[in-house]
Write an enzyme that holds these catalytic residues in place. Structure first.
Site, PDB file in Angstrom:
ATOM      1  N   ARG A 238      93.835 -20.792  77.194  1.00 28.00           N
ATOM      2  CA  ARG A 238      94.801 -21.386  76.272  1.00 28.00           C
ATOM      3  C   ARG A 238      96.177 -21.346  76.936  1.00 28.00           C
ATOM      4  O   ARG A 238      96.528 -20.353  77.590  1.00 28.00           O
ATOM      5  CB  ARG A 238      94.869 -20.626  74.939  1.00 28.00           C
ATOM      6  CG  ARG A 238      93.703 -20.907  73.984  1.00 28.00           C
ATOM      7  CD  ARG A 238      93.727 -22.329  73.417  1.00 28.00           C
ATOM      8  NE  ARG A 238      92.629 -22.586  72.500  1.00 28.00           N
ATOM      9  CZ  ARG A 238      91.456 -23.130  72.820  1.00 28.00           C
ATOM     10  NH1 ARG A 238      91.205 -23.473  74.076  1.00 28.00           N
ATOM     11  NH2 ARG A 238      90.538 -23.346  71.905  1.00 28.00           N
ATOM     12  N   GLU A 267     101.059 -28.232  75.008  1.00 27.44           N
ATOM     13  CA  GLU A 267     100.159 -29.386  75.152  1.00 27.44           C
ATOM     14  C   GLU A 267      99.997 -30.213  73.878  1.00 27.44           C
ATOM     15  O   GLU A 267      99.587 -31.376  73.933  1.00 27.44           O
ATOM     16  CB  GLU A 267      98.777 -28.941  75.648  1.00 27.44           C
ATOM     17  CG  GLU A 267      97.944 -28.193  74.623  1.00 27.44           C
ATOM     18  CD  GLU A 267      96.556 -27.798  75.168  1.00 27.44           C
ATOM     19  OE1 GLU A 267      96.493 -27.210  76.253  1.00 27.44           O
ATOM     20  OE2 GLU A 267      95.570 -28.088  74.481  1.00 27.44           O
TER      21      GLU A 267
END
Ligand code: NAD
Length: 335
Positions: A238, A267
């Site tokens: 992550r 993101e």
């Protein structure tokens, strides 16, 4: 059962439609990301099906509950984007797909590693322009190098075994598992150690731990200072596990010799969409893209046919179990 399916892409529709032939649910495919504003789109649906960048904060969850939603089905393993306390308070069940293909993600981590090392992405472009020069393409043998694996769960263990197959020494850190890990076919296994030892000894470090409060910015300035100069860092886990500005400084100082990431701290507003005609407003990713020794993919590590089939199957099976009032094997609860 009616399912509001958020953040839909063409491949989601393809794999879920195929699998839904066995379940016959009514699925509303929505392109929108789930957030407090779009939550109203779930009105008159029993379930929402969501992905990694949908925002299931307290406000969204309350709006879902008010609109009659009873269950949140994550079509992914990670659940860091869900406020589990708010879900419990609103009496919403949360289910996920804990393991669809650890091989898909581990193999993508290896793909990043091999590409960065042997620079096949550059060679491909060069050769297409009839440039057969080898300047700047030198790599190193993986054999007998030390690879550090942070998080020895399903994906980390598969990754470790692949690297053992290359003849690497594998060091592993995990606060829960402390080994010894299962030996691979040739009898070698990962050696568990503390995080500082892993940082100090590893030529390559690959992150496979979940995003939690204790792993957020695990790779910070302090951690980078302990790493071997020239270390290769791979993150398929992550984005926020890495402190991006600290890693950019590490790259500029040469402590980080190369970086391969499939996930990125910011993101949410970038990945899973075509921004090729937009001005890139995120200065950190813009800076990362300037480094010749940085390779970025847009959260595609999970993206294999096997994984997509399994995700569709387990997600719809989770919803079937919920509708039937059965025990939920893949429920996520607040700890
Ligand atoms: P898993 O639960 O099987 O394993 C995670 C391991 O990390 C566990 O053994 C746990 O004890 C360990 N861990 C927890 N805290 C840690 C810490 N502080 N330091 C080191 N290790 C720690 O999960 P998994 O299936 O192996 O997936 C790992 C992560 O990969 C997921 O949480 C998800 O974020 C990510 N993922 C990414 C993609 C992708 O497409 N890029 C796809 C699937 C999963």
């Amino acid at each position: 059962m009616r399912i509001a399916f958020f953040s839909t892409r063409s491949y989601d529709r393809q794999f879920f439609n195929r699998m839904n032939a066995d379940f016959q649910y009514e699925i509303s495919y929505l392109e929108a990301t789930l957030n407090p504003v779009t939550a109203t789109l779930a009105r008159n649906h029993d379930a929402v099906c969501v992905f990694v960048n949908d925002h299931l904060d307290a406000e969204t969850i309350q709006a879902l509950a008010e609109n009659g939603v009873k269950v949140i089905a994550l079509r992914c393993a990670g659940f860091n984007n869900v406020d589990l306390v708010a879900a419990a308070e609103s009496d919403l069940k949360v289910v996920r797909v804990p393991a669809y293909s650890p091989h898909a993600v581990a193999e993508h981590a290896v793909a990043l590693l091999l590409t960065l090392n042997r620079k096949t992405h550059k060679a491909y472009n060069r050769v297409r322009e009839s440039n057969f020069s080898l300047d700047g393409l030198v790599g190193f043998d993986l054999y007998q190098r030390t690879v550090g694996v942070v998080g020895m769960g399903k994906i980390g263990s598969v990754f470790a075994n692949i690297m053992l197959g290359f003849g690497c020494r594998v060091l592993a850190y995990d606060p829960v598992q402390s080994g010894p890990s299962a030996a691979n076919a040739s009898g070698s296994s990962a050696e568990f150690c503390d995080l500082n030892t892993l940082y100090e000894l590893s030529d390559i470090i690959s992150l496979h731990c979940p995003l939690t409060e204790s792993t957020r910015h695990l790779i910070c300035e302090n951690a980078i200072m302990k790493m071997k100069p020239g270390v290769m860092l791979i993150n398929t886990s992550r984005g926020p596990i890495i402190d991006t500005p600290a890693v950019i400084r590490g790259l500029k100082q040469g402590i980080i010799g190369s970086l391969g990431i499939d996930v990125y701290e910011q993101e949410d507003d970038l990945f899973f969409a075509d921004h090729s005609a937009d001005v890139l407003l995120d200065d950190d990713i813009a800076r990362l893209l300037t480094f010749p020794n940085v390779l970025i993919t847009g959260h595609q590590a999970f993206f294999t046919e096997n994984a997509l089939k399994e995700i569709a199957h387990v997600t719809l099976e989770n919803l079937r179990a919920f509708a039937a009032g059965e025990a939920l094997a893949n429920e996520v609860k607040r700890s």
